[in-house]
Design a protein around this motif. Structure first.
Motif, PDB file in Angstrom:
ATOM      1  N   SER A   1      -7.145   1.167  -7.436  1.00  0.00           N
ATOM      2  CA  SER A   1      -8.233   1.076  -6.402  1.00  0.00           C
ATOM      3  C   SER A   1      -9.218   2.294  -6.523  1.00  0.00           C
ATOM      4  CB  SER A   1      -7.587   0.956  -4.895  1.00  0.00           C
ATOM      5  OG  SER A   1      -7.072  -0.227  -4.743  1.00  0.00           O
TER       6      SER A   1
ATOM      7  N   TYR B   1     -10.580   4.737  -3.491  1.00  0.00           N
ATOM      8  CA  TYR B   1     -10.602   4.790  -2.091  1.00  0.00           C
ATOM      9  C   TYR B   1     -11.695   5.260  -1.393  1.00  0.00           C
ATOM     10  CZ  TYR B   1      -5.662   4.583  -3.442  1.00  0.00           C
ATOM     11  OH  TYR B   1      -4.431   4.017  -4.072  1.00  0.00           O
TER      12      TYR B   1
ATOM     13  N   ASN C   1     -13.382   6.657   2.384  1.00  0.00           N
ATOM     14  CA  ASN C   1     -13.203   6.896   4.037  1.00  0.00           C
ATOM     15  C   ASN C   1     -13.798   5.603   4.828  1.00  0.00           C
ATOM     16  OD1 ASN C   1     -14.152   7.857   6.675  1.00  0.00           O
ATOM     17  ND2 ASN C   1     -12.656   9.326   6.100  1.00  0.00           N
TER      18      ASN C   1
ATOM     19  N   THR D   1      -0.300   9.834  -5.173  1.00  0.00           N
ATOM     20  CA  THR D   1      -1.293   8.800  -4.782  1.00  0.00           C
ATOM     21  C   THR D   1      -1.385   8.947  -3.215  1.00  0.00           C
ATOM     22  OG1 THR D   1      -1.155   7.290  -6.824  1.00  0.00           O
ATOM     23  CG2 THR D   1      -2.178   6.429  -4.645  1.00  0.00           C
TER      24      THR D   1
ATOM     25  N   VAL E   1      -4.653   9.222  -0.828  1.00  0.00           N
ATOM     26  CA  VAL E   1      -5.071   8.316   0.284  1.00  0.00           C
ATOM     27  C   VAL E   1      -5.264   9.226   1.863  1.00  0.00           C
ATOM     28  CG1 VAL E   1      -4.385   6.570   1.884  1.00  0.00           C
ATOM     29  CG2 VAL E   1      -3.907   6.515  -0.639  1.00  0.00           C
TER      30      VAL E   1
ATOM     31  N   LYS F   1      -8.554   9.538   3.858  1.00  0.00           N
ATOM     32  CA  LYS F   1      -8.414   9.233   5.309  1.00  0.00           C
ATOM     33  C   LYS F   1      -9.050  10.230   6.053  1.00  0.00           C
ATOM     34  CE  LYS F   1      -4.296   8.551   6.601  1.00  0.00           C
ATOM     35  NZ  LYS F   1      -3.032   7.855   6.745  1.00  0.00           N
TER      36      LYS F   1
ATOM     37  N   TYR G   1      -8.964   7.784  -6.091  1.00  0.00           N
ATOM     38  CA  TYR G   1      -8.216   6.464  -6.644  1.00  0.00           C
ATOM     39  C   TYR G   1      -6.553   6.810  -6.916  1.00  0.00           C
ATOM     40  CZ  TYR G   1      -7.473  10.218 -10.439  1.00  0.00           C
ATOM     41  OH  TYR G   1      -7.100  11.126 -11.350  1.00  0.00           O
TER      42      TYR G   1
ATOM     43  N   ALA H   1      -3.386   1.801  -0.533  1.00  0.00           N
ATOM     44  CA  ALA H   1      -4.686   1.795   0.286  1.00  0.00           C
ATOM     45  C   ALA H   1      -4.263   1.529   1.795  1.00  0.00           C
ATOM     46  CB  ALA H   1      -5.570   0.935  -0.454  1.00  0.00           C
TER      47      ALA H   1
ATOM     48  N   VAL I   1      -7.413   3.809   4.667  1.00  0.00           N
ATOM     49  CA  VAL I   1      -8.932   3.739   3.703  1.00  0.00           C
ATOM     50  C   VAL I   1      -9.380   2.595   3.346  1.00  0.00           C
ATOM     51  CG1 VAL I   1      -8.051   6.004   3.123  1.00  0.00           C
ATOM     52  CG2 VAL I   1      -7.603   4.183   1.724  1.00  0.00           C
ATOM     53  N   LYS I   2     -10.664   2.454   2.760  1.00  0.00           N
ATOM     54  CA  LYS I   2     -11.131   1.072   2.438  1.00  0.00           C
ATOM     55  C   LYS I   2     -11.246   1.167   0.778  1.00  0.00           C
ATOM     56  CE  LYS I   2     -16.106   2.044   3.111  1.00  0.00           C
ATOM     57  NZ  LYS I   2     -17.584   1.480   3.636  1.00  0.00           N
ATOM     58  N   ASP I   3     -10.864  -0.080   0.508  1.00  0.00           N
ATOM     59  CA  ASP I   3     -11.120  -0.306  -1.100  1.00  0.00           C
ATOM     60  C   ASP I   3     -12.639  -0.342  -1.377  1.00  0.00           C
ATOM     61  OD1 ASP I   3      -8.372  -0.182  -2.002  1.00  0.00           O
ATOM     62  OD2 ASP I   3      -8.193  -1.981  -1.216  1.00  0.00           O
TER      63      ASP I   3
END
Length: 275
Positions: A109, A111, A113, A181, A185, A189, A197, A203, A206-208
């Protein structure tokens, strides 16, 4: 009577000794991407196999493979394929090319915000961002603000896979490297203008970013369906490496991981089965 007591003591000692030798220890080391999944595999497996003792630690794919080469782990977890130089070291030390076992699939992914107005990028744009060639969000349809980069340390297989398949050159010196990871994240955030990534399973909060293979392709989110059918552009296998063909308890553990029961845990952890 004295001889009977001695015989009894010897029997107890022999029994205790046998119980210790009956426990087979398995060490698993490497990819931080695989740590949570491997710990679940070990926990569930040991419940039904009391003679197995499985220790799982992270450190990164490179660290795991180095441990396999120097003989300090039985299984090396890796989120990238083993390098030719690493295979050569295995061959020099053990006269074997090693054994590669794909144990899960993962979507890597990108990532963003949740407050970031950008929701989709092409693979090329992502590569240029992490190479430091695109430095402002307005260059990719966002607001006029500098892009802050977060990535993994160089021993990470995720670092190597992302570099080889997305960045395709050196990372920008401004990319902040973080140990794991979850740390990436957490940073994204908290930072409106950040990008990072890592594995799709991490995830949270956060948004993908929806990823486009190229300008003419549709934007695709990393989901079970898109990773399974490879329509999500940044898809990879996760691996276990062994010095040679497994036997005994190690073989039983590996076979169980690849069984429906082991692969069910892959799905429960947020990754995707190999079959």
């Amino acid at each position: 009577m004295k001889n009977l007591k001695i015989a009894t003591i010897l029997l107890v000692v022999m029994t205790i000794g046998f119980s210790f030798t009956a426990i087979e220890k398995i060490t698993v080391k490497g990819s931080d991407t695989l740590v949570i999944l491997s710990q679940k595999w070990a926990e569930v497996y040991m419940k039904s196999h009391p003679n197995a003792s499985i220790q799982v630690t992270g450190g990164g794919s490179g660290v795991g493979i180095a441990a396999l080469i120097n003989g300090s782990t039985d299984i090396a977890n890796a989120s990238r394929p083993i390098k030719a130089s690493e295979v050569n070291k295995l061959k020099a030390r053990y006269n074997t090319l090693g054994v590669e076992i794909a144990c899960a699939k993962d979507g890597l992914s990108v990532y963003l915000n949740k407050a970031n107005g950008v929701s989709e990028l092409t693979v090329k744009q992502i590569g240029l961002i992490f190479a430091g060639k695109i430095t402002n969000w307005k260059e990719v349809g966002g607001v006029d603000a500098g892009i802050r980069l977060y990535g993994r340390e160089s021993s990470s297989g995720t670092f190597g896979f992302f570099k080889d398949n997305v960045v395709k050159t050196d990372y920008s010196p401004s990319c902040q490297t973080l140990p794991g990871t979850a740390a990436i994240v957490n940073a994204v955030k908290k930072d409106k203008y950040a990008i990072g990534y890592g594995g799709a399973a991490y995830a949270e909060g956060v948004k993908d970013c929806a990823v486009k293979k190229d300008d003419k392709s549709p934007a695709v989110l990393p989901t079970a369906a898109t990773i399974k059918n490879h329509t999500y552009p940044i898809t990879r296998y996760l691996y276990m490496y062994l010095k040679s063909k497994p036997t005994g308890e190690i073989k039983a553990f590996v076979d169980w991981i690849l069984s429906p029961e082991g692969q069910k845990l892959v799905v429960e952890t947020g990754y995707f089965p190999v079959k």
